[in-house]
Design a protein around this motif. Structure first.
Motif, PDB file in Angstrom:
ATOM      1  N   SER A 100       0.830  -1.202   0.000  1.00  0.00           N
ATOM      2  CA  SER A 100       0.000   0.000   0.000  1.00  0.00           C
ATOM      3  C   SER A 100       0.865   1.253   0.000  1.00  0.00           C
ATOM      4  O   SER A 100       1.812   1.372   0.786  1.00  0.00           O
ATOM      5  CB  SER A 100      -0.907   0.004   1.230  1.00  0.00           C
ATOM      6  OG  SER A 100      -1.573   1.241   1.326  1.00  0.00           O
ATOM      7  N   ALA A 101       0.525   2.192  -0.862  1.00  0.00           N
ATOM      8  CA  ALA A 101       1.261   3.449  -0.930  1.00  0.00           C
ATOM      9  C   ALA A 101       0.821   4.419   0.162  1.00  0.00           C
ATOM     10  O   ALA A 101       1.423   5.492   0.312  1.00  0.00           O
ATOM     11  CB  ALA A 101       1.063   4.087  -2.304  1.00  0.00           C
ATOM     12  N   THR A 102      -0.205   4.049   0.913  1.00  0.00           N
ATOM     13  CA  THR A 102      -0.722   4.935   1.959  1.00  0.00           C
ATOM     14  C   THR A 102      -0.189   4.579   3.344  1.00  0.00           C
ATOM     15  O   THR A 102      -0.537   5.246   4.316  1.00  0.00           O
ATOM     16  CB  THR A 102      -2.256   4.901   1.981  1.00  0.00           C
ATOM     17  OG1 THR A 102      -2.694   3.574   2.293  1.00  0.00           O
ATOM     18  CG2 THR A 102      -2.823   5.309   0.634  1.00  0.00           C
ATOM     19  N   THR A 103       0.628   3.544   3.432  1.00  0.00           N
ATOM     20  CA  THR A 103       1.236   3.178   4.714  1.00  0.00           C
ATOM     21  C   THR A 103       2.751   3.301   4.607  1.00  0.00           C
ATOM     22  O   THR A 103       3.314   3.145   3.527  1.00  0.00           O
ATOM     23  CB  THR A 103       0.864   1.745   5.129  1.00  0.00           C
ATOM     24  OG1 THR A 103       1.311   0.829   4.113  1.00  0.00           O
ATOM     25  CG2 THR A 103      -0.633   1.611   5.295  1.00  0.00           C
ATOM     26  N   VAL A 104       3.402   3.581   5.722  1.00  0.00           N
ATOM     27  CA  VAL A 104       4.846   3.798   5.694  1.00  0.00           C
ATOM     28  C   VAL A 104       5.579   2.465   5.542  1.00  0.00           C
ATOM     29  O   VAL A 104       5.080   1.412   5.914  1.00  0.00           O
ATOM     30  CB  VAL A 104       5.319   4.530   6.963  1.00  0.00           C
ATOM     31  CG1 VAL A 104       4.683   5.912   7.058  1.00  0.00           C
ATOM     32  CG2 VAL A 104       5.021   3.713   8.207  1.00  0.00           C
ATOM     33  N   TRP A 105       6.752   2.531   4.989  1.00  0.00           N
ATOM     34  CA  TRP A 105       7.624   1.371   4.939  1.00  0.00           C
ATOM     35  C   TRP A 105       8.078   1.057   6.366  1.00  0.00           C
ATOM     36  O   TRP A 105       8.399   1.944   7.135  1.00  0.00           O
ATOM     37  CB  TRP A 105       8.838   1.633   4.055  1.00  0.00           C
ATOM     38  CG  TRP A 105       8.480   1.899   2.632  1.00  0.00           C
ATOM     39  CD1 TRP A 105       8.284   3.124   2.059  1.00  0.00           C
ATOM     40  CD2 TRP A 105       8.241   0.927   1.602  1.00  0.00           C
ATOM     41  NE1 TRP A 105       7.962   2.973   0.724  1.00  0.00           N
ATOM     42  CE2 TRP A 105       7.933   1.646   0.416  1.00  0.00           C
ATOM     43  CE3 TRP A 105       8.282  -0.463   1.551  1.00  0.00           C
ATOM     44  CZ2 TRP A 105       7.644   1.004  -0.792  1.00  0.00           C
ATOM     45  CZ3 TRP A 105       8.002  -1.101   0.343  1.00  0.00           C
ATOM     46  CH2 TRP A 105       7.692  -0.368  -0.798  1.00  0.00           C
ATOM     47  N   ARG A 106       8.140  -0.218   6.685  1.00  0.00           N
ATOM     48  CA  ARG A 106       8.467  -0.596   8.067  1.00  0.00           C
ATOM     49  C   ARG A 106       9.944  -0.430   8.371  1.00  0.00           C
ATOM     50  O   ARG A 106      10.312   0.092   9.415  1.00  0.00           O
ATOM     51  CB  ARG A 106       8.017  -2.038   8.310  1.00  0.00           C
ATOM     52  CG  ARG A 106       6.505  -2.188   8.446  1.00  0.00           C
ATOM     53  CD  ARG A 106       6.106  -3.620   8.705  1.00  0.00           C
ATOM     54  NE  ARG A 106       6.090  -4.418   7.480  1.00  0.00           N
ATOM     55  CZ  ARG A 106       5.039  -4.538   6.684  1.00  0.00           C
ATOM     56  NH1 ARG A 106       3.921  -3.908   6.954  1.00  0.00           N
ATOM     57  NH2 ARG A 106       5.097  -5.299   5.592  1.00  0.00           N
ATOM     58  N   LYS A 107      10.805  -0.887   7.481  1.00  0.00           N
ATOM     59  CA  LYS A 107      12.233  -0.855   7.787  1.00  0.00           C
ATOM     60  C   LYS A 107      13.076  -0.665   6.523  1.00  0.00           C
ATOM     61  O   LYS A 107      13.973   0.160   6.500  1.00  0.00           O
ATOM     62  CB  LYS A 107      12.652  -2.141   8.501  1.00  0.00           C
ATOM     63  CG  LYS A 107      14.087  -2.157   8.993  1.00  0.00           C
ATOM     64  CD  LYS A 107      14.384  -3.418   9.775  1.00  0.00           C
ATOM     65  CE  LYS A 107      15.804  -3.424  10.287  1.00  0.00           C
ATOM     66  NZ  LYS A 107      16.122  -4.655  11.051  1.00  0.00           N
ATOM     67  N   THR A 108      12.797  -1.470   5.488  1.00  0.00           N
ATOM     68  CA  THR A 108      13.647  -1.508   4.301  1.00  0.00           C
ATOM     69  C   THR A 108      12.794  -1.251   3.068  1.00  0.00           C
ATOM     70  O   THR A 108      12.233  -2.181   2.487  1.00  0.00           O
ATOM     71  CB  THR A 108      14.340  -2.878   4.182  1.00  0.00           C
ATOM     72  OG1 THR A 108      14.951  -3.219   5.407  1.00  0.00           O
ATOM     73  CG2 THR A 108      15.379  -2.849   3.061  1.00  0.00           C
ATOM     74  N   PRO A 109      12.684   0.010   2.673  1.00  0.00           N
ATOM     75  CA  PRO A 109      11.798   0.339   1.555  1.00  0.00           C
ATOM     76  C   PRO A 109      12.149  -0.384   0.269  1.00  0.00           C
ATOM     77  O   PRO A 109      13.324  -0.566  -0.053  1.00  0.00           O
ATOM     78  CB  PRO A 109      11.990   1.849   1.393  1.00  0.00           C
ATOM     79  CG  PRO A 109      12.499   2.305   2.706  1.00  0.00           C
ATOM     80  CD  PRO A 109      13.328   1.177   3.238  1.00  0.00           C
ATOM     81  N   TRP A 110      11.114  -0.798  -0.418  1.00  0.00           N
ATOM     82  CA  TRP A 110      11.145  -1.306  -1.785  1.00  0.00           C
ATOM     83  C   TRP A 110      11.744  -2.699  -1.960  1.00  0.00           C
ATOM     84  O   TRP A 110      11.229  -3.480  -2.730  1.00  0.00           O
ATOM     85  CB  TRP A 110      11.919  -0.344  -2.716  1.00  0.00           C
ATOM     86  CG  TRP A 110      11.334   1.019  -2.742  1.00  0.00           C
ATOM     87  CD1 TRP A 110      11.814   2.136  -2.117  1.00  0.00           C
ATOM     88  CD2 TRP A 110      10.119   1.435  -3.397  1.00  0.00           C
ATOM     89  NE1 TRP A 110      10.979   3.203  -2.349  1.00  0.00           N
ATOM     90  CE2 TRP A 110       9.943   2.807  -3.139  1.00  0.00           C
ATOM     91  CE3 TRP A 110       9.182   0.763  -4.180  1.00  0.00           C
ATOM     92  CZ2 TRP A 110       8.868   3.528  -3.624  1.00  0.00           C
ATOM     93  CZ3 TRP A 110       8.100   1.478  -4.669  1.00  0.00           C
ATOM     94  CH2 TRP A 110       7.961   2.842  -4.387  1.00  0.00           C
ATOM     95  N   TYR A 116       6.080  -6.109   1.812  1.00  0.00           N
ATOM     96  CA  TYR A 116       4.942  -6.206   0.906  1.00  0.00           C
ATOM     97  C   TYR A 116       3.792  -6.968   1.550  1.00  0.00           C
ATOM     98  O   TYR A 116       4.002  -7.925   2.297  1.00  0.00           O
ATOM     99  CB  TYR A 116       5.383  -6.849  -0.410  1.00  0.00           C
ATOM    100  CG  TYR A 116       6.261  -5.922  -1.208  1.00  0.00           C
ATOM    101  CD1 TYR A 116       7.607  -5.773  -0.896  1.00  0.00           C
ATOM    102  CD2 TYR A 116       5.736  -5.165  -2.254  1.00  0.00           C
ATOM    103  CE1 TYR A 116       8.407  -4.891  -1.608  1.00  0.00           C
ATOM    104  CE2 TYR A 116       6.536  -4.288  -2.973  1.00  0.00           C
ATOM    105  CZ  TYR A 116       7.868  -4.153  -2.642  1.00  0.00           C
ATOM    106  OH  TYR A 116       8.657  -3.275  -3.348  1.00  0.00           O
ATOM    107  N   ASP A 117       2.581  -6.536   1.227  1.00  0.00           N
ATOM    108  CA  ASP A 117       1.393  -7.039   1.909  1.00  0.00           C
ATOM    109  C   ASP A 117       0.709  -8.187   1.165  1.00  0.00           C
ATOM    110  O   ASP A 117       0.046  -9.016   1.787  1.00  0.00           O
ATOM    111  CB  ASP A 117       0.388  -5.896   2.081  1.00  0.00           C
ATOM    112  CG  ASP A 117       0.983  -4.715   2.832  1.00  0.00           C
ATOM    113  OD1 ASP A 117       0.865  -3.577   2.356  1.00  0.00           O
ATOM    114  OD2 ASP A 117       1.573  -4.963   3.913  1.00  0.00           O
TER     115      ASP A 117
END
Length: 129
Positions: A100-110, A116-117
């Motif tokens: 989701s683009a509306t939630t922040v990345w938890r630790k390691t973006p991308w 990923y959900d």
């Protein structure tokens, strides 16, 4: 809930090309950043590429940079992975994933699978010598 289904895998000779597709359904596709990952037998799932919801940002693993291109069509709810100059070491089960683009990345973006959900079942790519 989001459903993802990959297609386009197959057997190809080294140096050949394949185009993988991932169909997204269930929730607004343009609310999701999308990633491609792969997993070879006996190995961990690894990052291949990712694209932001707007297509403004793309990211690639060093091992595929210059050979693979990720794109998306928000009108058709599709994300693609164009793979050129394939090598035997590209052989793996390829997965698309949604974050989701509306939630922040938890630790390691991308690049981390843990971010990923939703995941598709995968499509097999086999590259022969």
């Amino acid at each position: 809930q989001v459903q993802l289904v990959e297609s386009g895998g197959g057997l190809v000779q080294a140096g050949g090309s394949l185009r993988l597709s991932c169909a997204h359904s269930g929730r607004a596709f343009n609310n999701y950043n999308m990633g491609w990952f792969r997993q070879a037998p006996g190995k961990e799932r690894e990052f291949v590429g990712a694209i932001s919801w707007s297509s403004k940002r793309t990211y690639y693993a060093d091992t595929v940079k210059g050979r693979f291109t990720i794109s998306r069509d928000n009108a058709e709810n599709m994300v693609f992975l164009q793979m050129n100059n394939l090598k035997p070491e590209d052989t793996a089960l390829y997965y698309c994933a949604a974050k989701s683009a509306t939630t922040v990345w938890r630790k390691t973006p991308w690049t981390s699978p843990d971010e990923y959900d939703y995941w598709g079942p995968g499509t097999q790519v086999t590259v022969s010598v």
